[in-house]
Design a protein around this motif. Structure first.
Motif, PDB file in Angstrom:
ATOM      1  N   GLY A  11     -59.780  73.624 -34.048  1.00  0.00           N
ATOM      2  CA  GLY A  11     -60.369  75.393 -34.351  1.00  0.00           C
ATOM      3  C   GLY A  11     -61.470  75.651 -34.041  1.00  0.00           C
ATOM      4  N   SER A  12     -62.146  75.604 -32.711  1.00  0.00           N
ATOM      5  CA  SER A  12     -63.371  76.410 -31.897  1.00  0.00           C
ATOM      6  C   SER A  12     -62.375  76.613 -30.635  1.00  0.00           C
ATOM      7  N   ALA A  13     -62.913  77.873 -30.589  1.00  0.00           N
ATOM      8  CA  ALA A  13     -61.865  77.980 -28.879  1.00  0.00           C
ATOM      9  C   ALA A  13     -63.358  78.089 -27.839  1.00  0.00           C
ATOM     10  N   ARG A  14     -64.152  77.992 -28.215  1.00  0.00           N
ATOM     11  CA  ARG A  14     -65.729  78.189 -27.780  1.00  0.00           C
ATOM     12  C   ARG A  14     -65.825  77.153 -26.146  1.00  0.00           C
ATOM     13  N   ARG A  15     -66.634  77.871 -24.672  1.00  0.00           N
ATOM     14  CA  ARG A  15     -66.272  77.104 -24.051  1.00  0.00           C
ATOM     15  C   ARG A  15     -67.044  75.744 -23.437  1.00  0.00           C
ATOM     16  N   GLU A  16     -67.944  76.042 -24.631  1.00  0.00           N
ATOM     17  CA  GLU A  16     -69.114  74.357 -24.806  1.00  0.00           C
ATOM     18  C   GLU A  16     -68.890  74.153 -25.851  1.00  0.00           C
ATOM     19  N   SER A  17     -67.604  74.594 -26.527  1.00  0.00           N
ATOM     20  CA  SER A  17     -67.468  74.227 -27.371  1.00  0.00           C
ATOM     21  C   SER A  17     -68.115  72.125 -28.184  1.00  0.00           C
ATOM     22  N   LEU A  18     -68.346  71.612 -29.011  1.00  0.00           N
ATOM     23  CA  LEU A  18     -68.422  70.047 -29.729  1.00  0.00           C
ATOM     24  C   LEU A  18     -67.350  69.595 -29.602  1.00  0.00           C
ATOM     25  N   ASN A  19     -66.381  70.111 -30.680  1.00  0.00           N
ATOM     26  CA  ASN A  19     -65.334  69.585 -31.097  1.00  0.00           C
ATOM     27  C   ASN A  19     -64.165  70.151 -30.158  1.00  0.00           C
ATOM     28  N   ARG A  20     -64.128  70.680 -29.017  1.00  0.00           N
ATOM     29  CA  ARG A  20     -63.768  70.498 -27.570  1.00  0.00           C
ATOM     30  C   ARG A  20     -63.720  69.022 -27.738  1.00  0.00           C
ATOM     31  N   PRO A  82     -63.836  72.235 -36.459  1.00  0.00           N
ATOM     32  CA  PRO A  82     -65.445  72.409 -36.609  1.00  0.00           C
ATOM     33  C   PRO A  82     -65.754  73.537 -38.639  1.00  0.00           C
ATOM     34  N   GLU A  83     -67.220  72.890 -38.135  1.00  0.00           N
ATOM     35  CA  GLU A  83     -67.384  74.083 -39.871  1.00  0.00           C
ATOM     36  C   GLU A  83     -68.045  74.712 -39.967  1.00  0.00           C
ATOM     37  N   TYR A  84     -67.747  75.944 -40.126  1.00  0.00           N
ATOM     38  CA  TYR A  84     -68.761  76.675 -40.737  1.00  0.00           C
ATOM     39  C   TYR A  84     -68.971  77.152 -42.725  1.00  0.00           C
ATOM     40  N   ASN A  85     -70.331  77.054 -42.824  1.00  0.00           N
ATOM     41  CA  ASN A  85     -70.334  77.641 -44.017  1.00  0.00           C
ATOM     42  C   ASN A  85     -69.946  76.535 -44.931  1.00  0.00           C
ATOM     43  N   SER A  86     -69.629  75.127 -44.798  1.00  0.00           N
ATOM     44  CA  SER A  86     -69.034  74.068 -45.014  1.00  0.00           C
ATOM     45  C   SER A  86     -67.694  74.028 -45.183  1.00  0.00           C
ATOM     46  N   GLN A  87     -67.526  75.119 -44.408  1.00  0.00           N
ATOM     47  CA  GLN A  87     -66.045  75.314 -44.516  1.00  0.00           C
ATOM     48  C   GLN A  87     -65.179  75.296 -43.409  1.00  0.00           C
ATOM     49  N   ALA A 117     -66.829  67.698 -35.780  1.00  0.00           N
ATOM     50  CA  ALA A 117     -68.476  67.457 -34.886  1.00  0.00           C
ATOM     51  C   ALA A 117     -69.178  68.633 -35.049  1.00  0.00           C
ATOM     52  N   SER A 118     -70.412  68.484 -35.140  1.00  0.00           N
ATOM     53  CA  SER A 118     -71.744  68.835 -35.794  1.00  0.00           C
ATOM     54  C   SER A 118     -72.669  68.949 -35.404  1.00  0.00           C
ATOM     55  N   PRO A 119     -73.402  69.689 -34.794  1.00  0.00           N
ATOM     56  CA  PRO A 119     -74.635  69.465 -34.755  1.00  0.00           C
ATOM     57  C   PRO A 119     -75.687  68.671 -36.318  1.00  0.00           C
ATOM     58  N   GLY A 120     -75.527  69.380 -37.051  1.00  0.00           N
ATOM     59  CA  GLY A 120     -75.674  68.735 -38.461  1.00  0.00           C
ATOM     60  C   GLY A 120     -75.222  67.337 -38.603  1.00  0.00           C
ATOM     61  N   ILE A 125     -68.017  67.035 -41.839  1.00  0.00           N
ATOM     62  CA  ILE A 125     -67.197  65.963 -43.007  1.00  0.00           C
ATOM     63  C   ILE A 125     -66.129  67.200 -43.913  1.00  0.00           C
ATOM     64  N   ARG A 126     -67.199  68.496 -44.784  1.00  0.00           N
ATOM     65  CA  ARG A 126     -67.012  69.060 -45.302  1.00  0.00           C
ATOM     66  C   ARG A 126     -65.480  69.228 -44.844  1.00  0.00           C
ATOM     67  N   SER A 127     -65.855  70.560 -43.437  1.00  0.00           N
ATOM     68  CA  SER A 127     -64.385  71.099 -42.854  1.00  0.00           C
ATOM     69  C   SER A 127     -63.300  69.870 -42.177  1.00  0.00           C
TER      70      SER A 127
HETATM   71  C1  LIG Z   1     -71.377  80.935 -39.282  1.00  0.00           C
HETATM   72  C2  LIG Z   1     -71.488  79.734 -38.597  1.00  0.00           C
HETATM   73  C3  LIG Z   1     -71.666  78.838 -39.982  1.00  0.00           C
HETATM   74  C4  LIG Z   1     -72.240  77.532 -39.743  1.00  0.00           C
HETATM   75  N1  LIG Z   1     -72.251  76.351 -40.963  1.00  0.00           N
HETATM   76  C5  LIG Z   1     -72.455  75.501 -40.531  1.00  0.00           C
HETATM   77  C6  LIG Z   1     -72.020  74.492 -41.740  1.00  0.00           C
HETATM   78  O1  LIG Z   1     -71.912  74.829 -42.771  1.00  0.00           O
HETATM   79  N2  LIG Z   1     -71.854  72.991 -41.447  1.00  0.00           N
HETATM   80  C7  LIG Z   1     -72.277  72.570 -39.915  1.00  0.00           C
HETATM   81  O2  LIG Z   1     -72.768  71.565 -40.144  1.00  0.00           O
HETATM   82  N3  LIG Z   1     -72.490  73.553 -39.452  1.00  0.00           N
HETATM   83  C8  LIG Z   1     -72.623  74.632 -39.406  1.00  0.00           C
HETATM   84  N4  LIG Z   1     -72.693  75.382 -37.970  1.00  0.00           N
HETATM   85  C9  LIG Z   1     -72.607  75.039 -36.986  1.00  0.00           C
HETATM   86  C10 LIG Z   1     -71.103  74.541 -35.967  1.00  0.00           C
HETATM   87  O3  LIG Z   1     -71.297  72.801 -36.481  1.00  0.00           O
HETATM   88  C11 LIG Z   1     -72.257  74.271 -34.614  1.00  0.00           C
HETATM   89  O4  LIG Z   1     -71.995  76.138 -34.620  1.00  0.00           O
HETATM   90  C12 LIG Z   1     -71.088  73.953 -33.878  1.00  0.00           C
HETATM   91  O5  LIG Z   1     -71.069  74.540 -32.441  1.00  0.00           O
HETATM   92  C13 LIG Z   1     -69.374  74.475 -33.892  1.00  0.00           C
HETATM   93  O6  LIG Z   1     -69.007  73.803 -33.670  1.00  0.00           O
HETATM   94  P1  LIG Z   1     -68.453  73.976 -31.949  1.00  0.00           P
HETATM   95  O7  LIG Z   1     -69.009  73.655 -31.618  1.00  0.00           O
HETATM   96  O8  LIG Z   1     -66.703  73.443 -32.010  1.00  0.00           O
HETATM   97  O9  LIG Z   1     -68.107  75.413 -31.584  1.00  0.00           O
HETATM   98  C14 LIG Z   1     -72.230  76.825 -38.320  1.00  0.00           C
HETATM   99  C15 LIG Z   1     -72.210  77.481 -37.294  1.00  0.00           C
HETATM  100  C16 LIG Z   1     -71.496  79.187 -37.132  1.00  0.00           C
HETATM  101  C17 LIG Z   1     -71.592  79.573 -36.431  1.00  0.00           C
END
Ligand SMILES: Cc1cc2nc3c(=O)[nH]c(=O)nc-3n(C[C@H](O)[C@H](O)[C@H](O)COP(=O)(O)O)c2cc1C
Length: 187
Positions: A11-20, A82-87, A117-120, A125-127
C-alpha cells in the motif's frame, strides 16, 4: 499438487518504501516455503480516486480490471499495509475499493496475510489490524500470523535486506502459514 499462487502488493508505492522492503522479505520467505508469488507494483496499476460519477461514465478503469483478474487467478494475498494517521493508506484503500466494484467480488475465498512496517514504535499495527478487518467481510480468510516491523527505518541495510534475523524469522512464520493455509483452502 501445484504450488499455491500468492499475489503480493504494498500500500505504499514510494521508491524507498519500508513496506516494500518488508514485503520483499516476506515474498522471499513465501517462495522458500513453496509458494508461487506474483509481486505487483501498484505504481504500474495506477488508479484514479474512486468516484461514483467516474464509474458511471467510464466503468472500471483498465488497471482495476487487471488487478481483479490477478486476484481472481491467485488463491492467496500478501499485503503490506503502511500506516498514515493510524489508518491504512489511501492508495491501499482506494485500490481495494475499486476491486470490489467488479461484478464478482474477487476477494471471496482468498487466503490473506497482512504485514506492516513503520519508523514508529508501533510498527503500523493499527493499519495492519484495520486492513485485516477490511478483508474479512470482503470474504477473505485472514491467517492468524501477523508481522509488524517497528523502527523500520533502521531495519534494512543499503541493499534493502533485513539487518536482523528476527525480521526474517517473523517473515518466515507469516510465509509458512500463508502457504499452508492457501494450499488447504484455496489451492
Ligand atoms: C500522512 C502521514 C501520516 C502518518 N501517520 C503515521 C501513523 O499514524 N503511524 C505510524 O506509525 N506512522 C505514520 N506515518 C509515518 C509512516 O509510517 C512512514 O512515512 C512510512 O515510511 C510509510 O511507509 P512506506 O515507507 O512504506 O512508504 C505517517 C506518514 C504520513 C505521510
Amino acid at each position: 499438487m501445484p504450488p499455491p499462487r500468492i499475489l503480493a502488493f504494498s500500500g505504499s508505492a514510494r521508491r524507498e518504501s519500508l513496506n516494500r522492503k518488508l514485503l520483499a522479505a516476506v515474498v522471499e520467505a513465501t517462495r522458500a516455503a513453496g509458494g508461487e508469488v506474483t509481486l505487483v507494483d501498484l505504481n504500474e496499476l495506477a488508479l484514479p480516486l474512486y468516484h461514483g460519477d467516474l464509474e458511471d461514465a467510464q466503468g472500471m478503469p483498465e488497471n482495476a480490471k487487471k488487478l481483479v483478474e490477478l486476484i481472481t487467478g491467485h488463491g492467496g494475498l500478501l499485503i503490506a499495509s503502511p500506516e498514515y494517521n493510524s489508518q491504512m493508506t489511501p492508495l491501499l484503500k482506494n485500490t481495494i475499493d475499486w476491486c470490489t466494484r467488479a461484478d464478482d467480488n474477487p476477494f471471496i475465498g482468498k487466503v490473506a496475510a497482512v504485514v506492516s512496517a513503520s519508523p514508529g514504535n508501533f510498527g503500523g499495527i493499527r493499519s495492519m489490524t484495520l486492513c485485516r478487518q477490511l478483508l474479512t467481510p470482503l470474504g477473505c480468510c485472514v491467517i492468524p500470523a501477523q508481522c509488524i516491523l517497528p523502527q523500520a527505518d533502521k531495519a534494512f541495510d543499503d541493499q534493502g535486506q533485513p539487518k536482523d534475523e528476527r525480521i526474517r524469522k517473523n517473515a518466515r512464520a507469516v510465509a509458512e502459514q500463508l502457504v499452508q493455509t492457501t494450499t488447504k483452502l484455496a489451492p
